[in-house]
Design a protein around this motif. Sequence first.
Motif, PDB file in Angstrom:
ATOM      1  N   ALA A  36      71.365  62.618  26.775  1.00  0.00           N
ATOM      2  CA  ALA A  36      71.015  61.377  27.450  1.00  0.00           C
ATOM      3  C   ALA A  36      70.584  61.612  28.890  1.00  0.00           C
ATOM      4  CB  ALA A  36      72.219  60.421  27.430  1.00  0.00           C
ATOM      5  N   GLU A  74      71.222  56.963  30.277  1.00  0.00           N
ATOM      6  CA  GLU A  74      70.829  55.733  29.585  1.00  0.00           C
ATOM      7  C   GLU A  74      71.832  54.599  29.735  1.00  0.00           C
ATOM      8  OE1 GLU A  74      67.948  56.923  26.029  1.00  0.00           O
ATOM      9  OE2 GLU A  74      70.028  57.447  25.586  1.00  0.00           O
ATOM     10  N   ARG A  75      73.083  54.920  30.091  1.00  0.00           N
ATOM     11  CA  ARG A  75      74.106  53.872  30.155  1.00  0.00           C
ATOM     12  C   ARG A  75      74.989  54.038  31.385  1.00  0.00           C
ATOM     13  NH1 ARG A  75      74.533  55.470  24.738  1.00  0.00           N
ATOM     14  NH2 ARG A  75      76.542  56.481  25.120  1.00  0.00           N
ATOM     15  N   ASP A  76      75.594  52.930  31.825  1.00  0.00           N
ATOM     16  CA  ASP A  76      76.483  52.960  32.986  1.00  0.00           C
ATOM     17  C   ASP A  76      77.684  53.877  32.732  1.00  0.00           C
ATOM     18  OD1 ASP A  76      74.998  51.189  34.620  1.00  0.00           O
ATOM     19  OD2 ASP A  76      75.831  49.454  33.574  1.00  0.00           O
ATOM     20  N   SER A  77      78.199  53.865  31.491  1.00  0.00           N
ATOM     21  CA  SER A  77      79.361  54.706  31.186  1.00  0.00           C
ATOM     22  C   SER A  77      79.016  56.187  31.346  1.00  0.00           C
ATOM     23  CB  SER A  77      79.842  54.435  29.751  1.00  0.00           C
ATOM     24  OG  SER A  77      78.811  54.724  28.807  1.00  0.00           O
ATOM     25  N   GLN A  78      77.771  56.578  31.010  1.00  0.00           N
ATOM     26  CA  GLN A  78      77.348  57.971  31.183  1.00  0.00           C
ATOM     27  C   GLN A  78      77.247  58.326  32.664  1.00  0.00           C
ATOM     28  OE1 GLN A  78      73.744  57.565  28.980  1.00  0.00           O
ATOM     29  NE2 GLN A  78      74.662  58.133  27.022  1.00  0.00           N
ATOM     30  N   LYS A  79      76.815  57.373  33.457  1.00  0.00           N
ATOM     31  CA  LYS A  79      76.747  57.600  34.902  1.00  0.00           C
ATOM     32  C   LYS A  79      78.139  57.905  35.452  1.00  0.00           C
ATOM     33  CE  LYS A  79      75.358  55.422  39.269  1.00  0.00           C
ATOM     34  NZ  LYS A  79      74.704  54.238  39.902  1.00  0.00           N
ATOM     35  N   VAL A 128      70.728  55.004  36.278  1.00  0.00           N
ATOM     36  CA  VAL A 128      70.673  54.542  34.891  1.00  0.00           C
ATOM     37  C   VAL A 128      69.255  54.061  34.592  1.00  0.00           C
ATOM     38  CG1 VAL A 128      71.538  52.873  33.213  1.00  0.00           C
ATOM     39  CG2 VAL A 128      73.096  53.882  34.903  1.00  0.00           C
ATOM     40  N   LYS A 171      67.842  52.628  31.260  1.00  0.00           N
ATOM     41  CA  LYS A 171      68.238  52.268  29.902  1.00  0.00           C
ATOM     42  C   LYS A 171      67.138  52.624  28.892  1.00  0.00           C
ATOM     43  CE  LYS A 171      71.373  48.565  31.347  1.00  0.00           C
ATOM     44  NZ  LYS A 171      72.578  49.335  31.113  1.00  0.00           N
ATOM     45  N   GLY A 172      67.533  53.331  27.831  1.00  0.00           N
ATOM     46  CA  GLY A 172      66.610  53.667  26.753  1.00  0.00           C
ATOM     47  C   GLY A 172      65.462  54.566  27.159  1.00  0.00           C
TER      48      GLY A 172
END
Length: 294
Positions: free
Chosen positions: A209, A235-240, A278, A280-281
Amino acid sequence: MSYRSGFIAIIGRPNVGKSTLLNHLLGQKVSIISDKPQTTRNRIVGVKTLPEGQMVFFDTPGIHKARNKLNQRMVQTAIGSLQEVDLIFFMVEPDPEPGEGDRFIAEHLQQIKTPKVLVINKIDLVKKDRLIPLLSFYNEQTQFSEIFPISALTGENIDRLVPIALSYLPEGEPIFPEDLVTDQPVRFLAGEIIREKVFQKTHEEIPYAVAVYIDTFKEEEEKNLITIQATLFVERDSQKGILIGQKGQMLKEIGKQAREELETLLGTRVFLELWVKVKKGWGKNDAFLTEMGY
């Protein structure tokens, strides 16, 4: 003896050892290595120059049945390179029976008239008699000029692969300057090294990602310093959150390891700044993928 030069594609399914082989052939690192598949996203060019000839290698993304736009571009890059080369190294592992990915590639190779060498990697892990059914399958599927067992990890037999490769290249002058090892710009290699450290530090949570964009690459020769500022897109806030870590520790460690390797590669001090954003996608966004060079 006449001088020979030409192009060699290293192909195979993801995570079969292509980047390890390339780095071993060149005697230094130009392609990132990970125990995770689909690490290589672009076609990496490595150049090996010898008194008797020059070999220009393509380390291609792993060929697989792609399910998203990023992976589709990776596979197109790999398959497209087969039309441009003088020799193909098809790397496989010594599995008792070829898997779906290897069969998929073997089908593509049937249509290509370029000389092909079957390179069986990881022979240090198996008994030689286990290779017999594997060889039978590939001999039936595709006509190989040579079949060569190696260990990319230990270097076993790789030196013997070099003169064989040279013998299939056409006579001609060097394609690149003799002191060149890769045609990739240094800022590209910097982004790849940063991405490799993300792979190594975050394990399953992040790797596929993340995309790395080099915002600034500034050389200050009088200070013996290179300043690099890079953005890591997820791609996502949680990954950040995972990538930054508690109190920024994860991002700090990624930056530290990347900076140390860059200083060794570039032979100078490096000031490295990393940010995480982030998007997204992004793996499905054609415009973004093009901007990132995929």
